[in-house]
Design an enzyme around this catalytic site. Structure first.
Site, short mmCIF file in Angstrom:
data_model
loop_
_atom_site.label_atom_id
_atom_site.label_comp_id
_atom_site.label_asym_id
_atom_site.label_seq_id
_atom_site.Cartn_x
_atom_site.Cartn_y
_atom_site.Cartn_z
N ASP A 105 0.84 -1.19 0.00
CA ASP A 105 0.00 0.00 0.00
C ASP A 105 0.88 1.25 0.00
O ASP A 105 1.68 1.46 0.91
CB ASP A 105 -0.92 0.00 1.22
CG ASP A 105 -2.02 1.04 1.08
OD1 ASP A 105 -2.36 1.41 -0.05
OD2 ASP A 105 -2.54 1.49 2.12
N TYR A 154 1.35 5.64 -0.58
CA TYR A 154 0.94 6.84 0.17
C TYR A 154 1.09 8.00 -0.79
O TYR A 154 1.74 8.99 -0.51
CB TYR A 154 1.92 6.93 1.35
CG TYR A 154 1.56 7.82 2.51
CD1 TYR A 154 0.34 7.69 3.18
CD2 TYR A 154 2.46 8.77 2.98
CE1 TYR A 154 0.04 8.47 4.28
CE2 TYR A 154 2.18 9.57 4.07
CZ TYR A 154 0.97 9.41 4.72
OH TYR A 154 0.68 10.19 5.82
N HIS A 195 -3.16 14.04 1.07
CA HIS A 195 -3.40 13.16 2.23
C HIS A 195 -2.19 13.19 3.17
O HIS A 195 -2.33 13.35 4.38
CB HIS A 195 -3.67 11.74 1.74
CG HIS A 195 -3.76 10.72 2.83
ND1 HIS A 195 -4.81 10.69 3.74
CD2 HIS A 195 -2.94 9.69 3.17
CE1 HIS A 195 -4.62 9.67 4.59
NE2 HIS A 195 -3.50 9.06 4.27
N ARG A 226 2.49 16.97 13.10
CA ARG A 226 3.59 17.95 13.15
C ARG A 226 3.13 19.23 12.47
O ARG A 226 3.45 19.47 11.30
CB ARG A 226 4.82 17.41 12.39
CG ARG A 226 5.40 16.11 12.91
CD ARG A 226 6.44 15.56 11.95
NE ARG A 226 5.88 15.27 10.64
CZ ARG A 226 5.28 14.12 10.30
NH1 ARG A 226 5.23 13.15 11.16
NH2 ARG A 226 4.77 13.96 9.10
N GLU A 282 -10.17 4.04 4.07
CA GLU A 282 -9.32 4.84 3.18
C GLU A 282 -9.73 4.53 1.75
O GLU A 282 -9.72 3.37 1.34
CB GLU A 282 -7.83 4.53 3.40
CG GLU A 282 -7.31 5.04 4.75
CD GLU A 282 -5.80 4.91 4.91
OE1 GLU A 282 -5.16 4.13 4.16
OE2 GLU A 282 -5.25 5.62 5.78
N GLU A 335 -9.07 4.16 -1.94
CA GLU A 335 -7.85 3.95 -2.72
C GLU A 335 -8.17 3.25 -4.04
O GLU A 335 -9.24 2.70 -4.22
CB GLU A 335 -6.85 3.07 -1.93
CG GLU A 335 -6.57 3.64 -0.53
CD GLU A 335 -5.32 3.08 0.11
OE1 GLU A 335 -4.53 2.41 -0.59
OE2 GLU A 335 -5.15 3.33 1.32
N ASP A 358 -8.85 0.51 2.37
CA ASP A 358 -7.82 0.12 3.34
C ASP A 358 -8.32 0.50 4.74
O ASP A 358 -7.96 1.53 5.30
CB ASP A 358 -6.52 0.85 2.99
CG ASP A 358 -5.41 0.59 3.99
OD1 ASP A 358 -5.45 -0.44 4.67
OD2 ASP A 358 -4.50 1.44 4.10
N ARG A 402 -7.36 3.81 13.65
CA ARG A 402 -6.47 4.95 13.89
C ARG A 402 -5.87 4.95 15.29
O ARG A 402 -4.73 5.39 15.48
CB ARG A 402 -7.22 6.26 13.66
CG ARG A 402 -7.79 6.42 12.27
CD ARG A 402 -6.70 6.43 11.22
NE ARG A 402 -7.25 6.69 9.89
CZ ARG A 402 -6.58 6.48 8.78
NH1 ARG A 402 -5.34 6.01 8.81
NH2 ARG A 402 -7.14 6.74 7.62
N GLN A 418 -3.22 2.38 15.33
CA GLN A 418 -2.14 2.86 14.46
C GLN A 418 -1.28 3.91 15.16
O GLN A 418 -0.05 3.86 15.10
CB GLN A 418 -2.76 3.45 13.19
CG GLN A 418 -1.75 3.88 12.12
CD GLN A 418 -2.45 4.41 10.86
OE1 GLN A 418 -3.67 4.43 10.76
NE2 GLN A 418 -1.67 4.84 9.89
N LYS A 438 -3.99 -2.19 10.33
CA LYS A 438 -4.40 -2.31 8.93
C LYS A 438 -4.66 -3.76 8.52
O LYS A 438 -5.38 -4.01 7.56
CB LYS A 438 -3.29 -1.77 8.03
CG LYS A 438 -2.87 -0.34 8.31
CD LYS A 438 -3.72 0.63 7.54
CE LYS A 438 -3.09 2.02 7.52
NZ LYS A 438 -3.87 2.94 6.67
N THR A 496 -8.94 -5.71 4.34
CA THR A 496 -8.90 -4.75 3.24
C THR A 496 -9.95 -5.22 2.24
O THR A 496 -9.97 -6.41 1.89
CB THR A 496 -7.51 -4.73 2.56
OG1 THR A 496 -6.51 -4.46 3.56
CG2 THR A 496 -7.43 -3.68 1.47
N THR A 514 -4.50 6.56 0.19
CA THR A 514 -5.72 7.36 0.26
C THR A 514 -5.73 8.44 -0.81
O THR A 514 -4.79 9.23 -0.91
CB THR A 514 -5.83 8.02 1.65
OG1 THR A 514 -5.70 7.00 2.63
CG2 THR A 514 -7.16 8.73 1.81
N GLU A 517 -9.19 12.62 8.04
CA GLU A 517 -9.02 13.94 7.43
C GLU A 517 -10.33 14.72 7.38
O GLU A 517 -10.35 15.90 7.71
CB GLU A 517 -8.54 13.78 5.98
CG GLU A 517 -7.09 13.45 5.79
CD GLU A 517 -6.83 13.19 4.31
OE1 GLU A 517 -6.56 14.15 3.58
OE2 GLU A 517 -6.92 12.02 3.88
MN MN Z 1 -3.81 3.08 2.90
#
Ligand code: MN
Length: 429
Positions: free
Chosen positions: A126, A128, A133, A142, A198, A200, A232, A236, A239, A252, A256, A359, A373
């Site tokens: 998978d 990114y 995203h 951050r 997610e 995808e 996906d 959270r 994670q 994860k 899926t 995503t 998000e």
């Molecule tokens: Mn993903």
């Protein structure tokens, strides 16, 4: 097939996606091509001697119970099969004129069969690839430095769990796991409280490479058999606690979901667009990820949509509500770049492997491809037509993903559906 000519069909004769279906659990799976509201049984076509000369090898590959043998051939065989299936289905074609009744008997209604995961999926990776995203998620962690310095150089990915990939419609049990209670309390184990989806797009590997033999970017697309939709599912809270330093694991791997129809790259040809255009200050991709043809038409214009139906919406017969819309063309990295990067260290990609895009989020707030998000970590809950709020998924929620390609002067293509409903967590034992 009359329904294949309706303007709103997902499966006109220009699409012809491939999948694996069975009529009942007692029966062996067959390979089929979607056409309107029906499926042409390609396994039966092959047994009936309808695939000869240049599509003989592809026809033999259709005698199996997964798309793996077909994926193991090359693009010339996939193309020959597509040409032949298109010819078989043409209302003015020789086959229909001479033997329409026999062909009709090889059609199955789509609503009476069960669709299966179409390939063995030995490995699942998978990516990114949406910079929107990655920036949004990065900003939550951050605020001053959302995007890590490697992002614009390396197509980032993690290795996913292939064996828990399930076909659309399979119910998803809420996972349990270890979560942090904050710095002052010890972590605890229990049902996930921040379950997310997610949105995808998946790429099935065809042909592939031997171990130690990287795929140059110029040849990368010859190793993509076709595309599907991917959800996906992501826990959270699990994670957040587990992801450092080696990335996602149990957050994860519990499930899926993929859509059952594989849309071939050939069918998507009219919808090719330039690769994402990088901001002037962004670095160019390193030479092994650069190719003029990829820059010119490495992107694919696919409109994507996520819908949600809560248990209470279902009870009150309220239609699923759209949560977001985005487009695959907004991804920072193309499929060719992902394939080429994946194999650049000599890693082998095998027929039936699945690579997913990550995503798919766009620049706008309504194009964010996951609840993390959209509801911004729960700070801006999403309002449903029942007055319910969603920060993350609740038991009984059903998530539906759809994809569609349109372009003036061309038949529109659909991806079918990628759906899954959340069941409550397993009782502790
Ligand atoms: Mn993903």
């Amino acid at each position: 097939v009359e329904s294949a000519q309706f303007p709103d069909t997902e499966f006109p004769i220009q699409n012809l996606p491939l999948g694996v279906f069975r009529r009942s659990p007692e029966e062996l799976p067959s390979i089929g091509a979607a056409i309107g509201d029906s499926i042409l049984d390609l396994s039966a076509c092959a047994r009936g001697g309808l695939f000869e000369s240049d599509c003989r090898a592809a026809g033999e590959a259709c005698l199996g119970q997964s798309l793996d043998p077909l994926m193991a051939l090359d693009v010339s065989h996939w193309s020959a099969l597509r040409r032949r299936v298109s010819e078989l289905l043409r209302s003015d074609g020789n086959d229909v004129r001479r033997n329409g009744g026999r062909l009709r008997a090889l059609l199955v209604r789509m609503d009476v069969v069960e669709m299966l995961v179409p390939a063995s999926i030995g490995d699942y990776t998978d990516f990114y690839a949406s910079v929107f995203h990655a920036t949004n998620v990065g900003r939550m962690m951050r605020p001053d430095n959302p995007l890590l310095p490697n992002y614009k150089y390396v197509p980032i990915a993690y290795h996913g769990r292939a064996s828990s990939i399930v076909s659309s419609g399979t119910r998803i049990r809420r996972p349990s796991g270890q979560t942090s209670g904050g710095p002052a309390v010890p972590p605890s184990f229990g049902p996930c409280r921040n379950l997310d989806y997610e949105l995808e797009v998946g790429f099935f590997v065809g042909t592939g490479n031997a171990l130690g033999a990287p795929i140059p970017i110029q040849a990368a697309e010859d190793n993509v058999f076709g595309l599907c939709l991917v959800n996906d599912w992501s826990a959270r809270d699990i994670q957040r606690w587990e992801y450092q330093p080696l990335g996602p694991f149990l957050s994860k791997s519990f499930a899926t979901t993929i859509s059952p129809w594989v849309i071939t790259l050939e069918a998507l040809e009219p919808f090719r667009v330039p690769a994402f255009s990088r901001s002037p200050g962004d670095p160019s991709p390193l030479p092994y990820l650069s190719d003029p043809a990829n820059t010119e038409h490495g992107g694919i214009d696919i409109d994507l949509e996520v819908l949600l139906c809560s248990g209470s919406m279902r009870e009150r017969r309220i239609a699923p509500v759209t949560l977001s819309r985005s487009n695959l063309r907004d991804m920072y990295w193309t499929a060719a770049q992902m394939v080429s990067h994946h194999s650049s260290n000599g890693c082998n990609l095998r027929p039936g492997d699945l690579l997913a895009s990550g995503t798919v989020s766009g620049a706008s707030e309504d194009s964010r491809g996951c609840l993390l998000e959209l509801a911004w970590r729960g700070e801006k809950p999403v309002l449903l037509p029942t007055g319910e709020e969603r920060r993350f998924l609740e038991d009984g929620d059903e998530v539906v993903m759809r994809g569609r390609c349109t372009r003036p002067g061309f038949a529109a293509l659909g991806f079918g559906q990628c759906r899954g409903m959340i069941d409550g967590a397993a009782e502790p034992r």
